[in-house]
Write an enzyme that holds these catalytic residues in place. Structure first.
Site, PDB file in Angstrom:
ATOM      1  N   HIS A  54     -15.046 -16.342   4.432  1.00 56.72           N
ATOM      2  CA  HIS A  54     -15.934 -16.625   5.568  1.00 56.72           C
ATOM      3  C   HIS A  54     -16.706 -15.359   5.936  1.00 56.72           C
ATOM      4  O   HIS A  54     -16.118 -14.271   6.018  1.00 56.72           O
ATOM      5  CB  HIS A  54     -15.110 -17.113   6.767  1.00 56.72           C
ATOM      6  N   GLN A  75     -19.417  -7.142   0.225  1.00 61.36           N
ATOM      7  CA  GLN A  75     -17.992  -6.978   0.548  1.00 61.36           C
ATOM      8  C   GLN A  75     -17.209  -8.246   0.221  1.00 61.36           C
ATOM      9  O   GLN A  75     -16.059  -8.189  -0.209  1.00 61.36           O
ATOM     10  CB  GLN A  75     -17.812  -6.596   2.028  1.00 61.36           C
ATOM     11  N   MET A  95     -19.466 -26.546   1.280  1.00 59.24           N
ATOM     12  CA  MET A  95     -20.046 -26.912   2.573  1.00 59.24           C
ATOM     13  C   MET A  95     -19.590 -28.290   3.062  1.00 59.24           C
ATOM     14  O   MET A  95     -20.376 -29.057   3.600  1.00 59.24           O
ATOM     15  CB  MET A  95     -21.585 -26.872   2.471  1.00 59.24           C
ATOM     16  N   ARG A  96     -18.341 -28.612   2.852  1.00 56.52           N
ATOM     17  CA  ARG A  96     -17.804 -29.876   3.363  1.00 56.52           C
ATOM     18  C   ARG A  96     -16.628 -29.558   4.272  1.00 56.52           C
ATOM     19  O   ARG A  96     -15.793 -28.713   3.924  1.00 56.52           O
ATOM     20  CB  ARG A  96     -17.277 -30.767   2.211  1.00 56.52           C
ATOM     21  N   GLY A 128     -23.128 -19.954  -5.356  1.00 57.78           N
ATOM     22  CA  GLY A 128     -22.016 -19.644  -6.267  1.00 57.78           C
ATOM     23  C   GLY A 128     -21.793 -18.178  -6.559  1.00 57.78           C
ATOM     24  O   GLY A 128     -21.157 -17.838  -7.560  1.00 57.78           O
ATOM     25  N   SER A 129     -22.256 -17.286  -5.671  1.00 56.29           N
ATOM     26  CA  SER A 129     -22.053 -15.862  -5.987  1.00 56.29           C
ATOM     27  C   SER A 129     -20.588 -15.453  -5.824  1.00 56.29           C
ATOM     28  O   SER A 129     -20.094 -14.607  -6.573  1.00 56.29           O
ATOM     29  CB  SER A 129     -22.969 -14.978  -5.135  1.00 56.29           C
ATOM     30  N   ASN A 130     -19.887 -16.032  -4.871  1.00 58.35           N
ATOM     31  CA  ASN A 130     -18.456 -15.720  -4.758  1.00 58.35           C
ATOM     32  C   ASN A 130     -17.677 -16.299  -5.938  1.00 58.35           C
ATOM     33  O   ASN A 130     -16.745 -15.667  -6.435  1.00 58.35           O
ATOM     34  CB  ASN A 130     -17.886 -16.227  -3.430  1.00 58.35           C
ATOM     35  N   ARG A 146     -15.849 -39.608   4.543  1.00 56.85           N
ATOM     36  CA  ARG A 146     -15.144 -38.361   4.250  1.00 56.85           C
ATOM     37  C   ARG A 146     -13.794 -38.613   3.578  1.00 56.85           C
ATOM     38  O   ARG A 146     -13.399 -37.920   2.645  1.00 56.85           O
ATOM     39  CB  ARG A 146     -14.947 -37.580   5.561  1.00 56.85           C
ATOM     40  N   LEU A 157     -11.083 -25.477  11.744  1.00 57.77           N
ATOM     41  CA  LEU A 157     -12.145 -24.875  10.926  1.00 57.77           C
ATOM     42  C   LEU A 157     -12.187 -23.345  11.043  1.00 57.77           C
ATOM     43  O   LEU A 157     -12.203 -22.815  12.158  1.00 57.77           O
ATOM     44  CB  LEU A 157     -13.494 -25.468  11.355  1.00 57.77           C
TER      45      LEU A 157
HETATM   46  C1  GRF Z   1     -20.736 -17.025   1.580  1.00 56.83           C
HETATM   47  O1  GRF Z   1     -21.339 -16.218   2.552  1.00 56.83           O
HETATM   48  C2  GRF Z   1     -19.353 -17.440   2.018  1.00 56.83           C
HETATM   49  O2  GRF Z   1     -18.715 -16.473   2.806  1.00 56.83           O
HETATM   50  C3  GRF Z   1     -19.614 -18.678   2.845  1.00 56.83           C
HETATM   51  O3  GRF Z   1     -20.666 -19.320   2.190  1.00 56.83           O
HETATM   52  C4  GRF Z   1     -21.423 -18.372   1.451  1.00 56.83           C
HETATM   53  C5  GRF Z   1     -21.434 -18.865   0.038  1.00 56.83           C
HETATM   54  O4  GRF Z   1     -22.198 -18.058  -0.808  1.00 56.83           O
HETATM   55  N1  GRF Z   1     -18.425 -19.482   2.964  1.00 56.83           N
HETATM   56  P1  GRF Z   1     -22.039 -18.191  -2.381  1.00 56.83           P
HETATM   57  O5  GRF Z   1     -22.274 -19.655  -2.728  1.00 56.83           O
HETATM   58  O6  GRF Z   1     -20.653 -17.777  -2.726  1.00 56.83           O
HETATM   59  O7  GRF Z   1     -23.071 -17.294  -2.941  1.00 56.83           O
END
Ligand code: GRF
Length: 212
Positions: free
Chosen positions: A105, A169, A86-87, A12-14, A61, A140
């Site tokens: 991504h 970044q 991740m789905r 969840g860092s993003n 799904r 995808l």
């Molecule tokens: C990130 O590297 C994002 O680009 C990819 O999955 C990772 C998720 O990281 N889709 P976080 O959960 O946001 O830390």
């Protein structure tokens, strides 16, 4: 009403970077496909509404995606931001929200779609790597690109070191892309995105640098 839904499955860092951007938003909802996602605790710390939709409790799904779509619709979001979700989403789901679904991504798409992008980048010996925010299409990791950030690959980089520098970044460009979208500055064509009133630095980036 300006509403944002963020989909997560893990760290969840993003998502956190999006929350820290303090968008002017009436409602933000975080939906996790994983009940143990670390990101859930972070969202709660920020006082954000969370929903858990454990994909393992659905027979297939299609049924997971149908329930996810219902929960999203209930939030009436302007944008749905995938942040480490991740789905793989069904074509039906993607079509339903197309133009409102964004993803981050960890590579310079269209290079290295899929998983383990940093290991593959190192294996290929590329000199410039990075990350991409794009709209989601049924193919995808392959939709119209909103913004990318590039970093040099340095000698001595390992998968982890590279991932850390790319992630820094990611945390810069994802909030930027979401802000543009929320401000209605993004013109989405079939394959192209135009960002109104944005600046482009025309200077080339070389790695390694050229001699004087
Ligand atoms: C990130 O590297 C994002 O680009 C990819 O999955 C990772 C998720 O990281 N889709 P976080 O959960 O946001 O830390």
């Amino acid at each position: 009403m300006k509403s944002l839904v963020i989909l997560i499955s893990g760290r969840g860092s993003n998502m956190q970077a999006l929350l820290e951007a303090e968008f002017e938003m009436d409602r933000i909802t975080v939906i996790s496909s994983n009940p143990n996602a670390e990101g859930l605790a972070i969202a709660k710390k920020y006082g954000i509404e969370t929903i858990i939709l454990d994909h393992r409790t659905f027979p297939d799904r299609e049924s997971f995606d149908a329930t996810l779509a219902e929960r999203i619709d209930a939030c009436q979001p302007k944008l749905i931001a995938l942040a480490g979700f991740m789905r793989i989403l069904s074509d039906r789901f993607v079509h339903r929200f197309q133009g409102r679904l964004m993803n981050i991504h960890p590579s310079l798409l269209p290079a290295f779609p899929g998983l383990r992008t940093h290991a593959r980048a190192l294996q290929e010996g590329i000199k410039i790597h990075g990350c991409t925010v794009h709209f989601v299409t049924p193919q995808l990791d392959h939709g119209p690109i909103v913004i990318q950030a590039a970093i040099p690959v340095l000698s001595g980089d390992t998968e982890e070191i590279l991932a850390t520098r790319v992630l820094q970044q990611e945390h810069r460009i994802y909030p930027q892309a979401v802000r543009w979208f929320m401000e209605d500055r993004i013109k989405l064509g079939e394959n192209h995105v135009e960002v109104m009133d944005s600046r482009v630095n025309e200077t080339a980036l070389y790695s390694p640098e050229l001699p004087e």
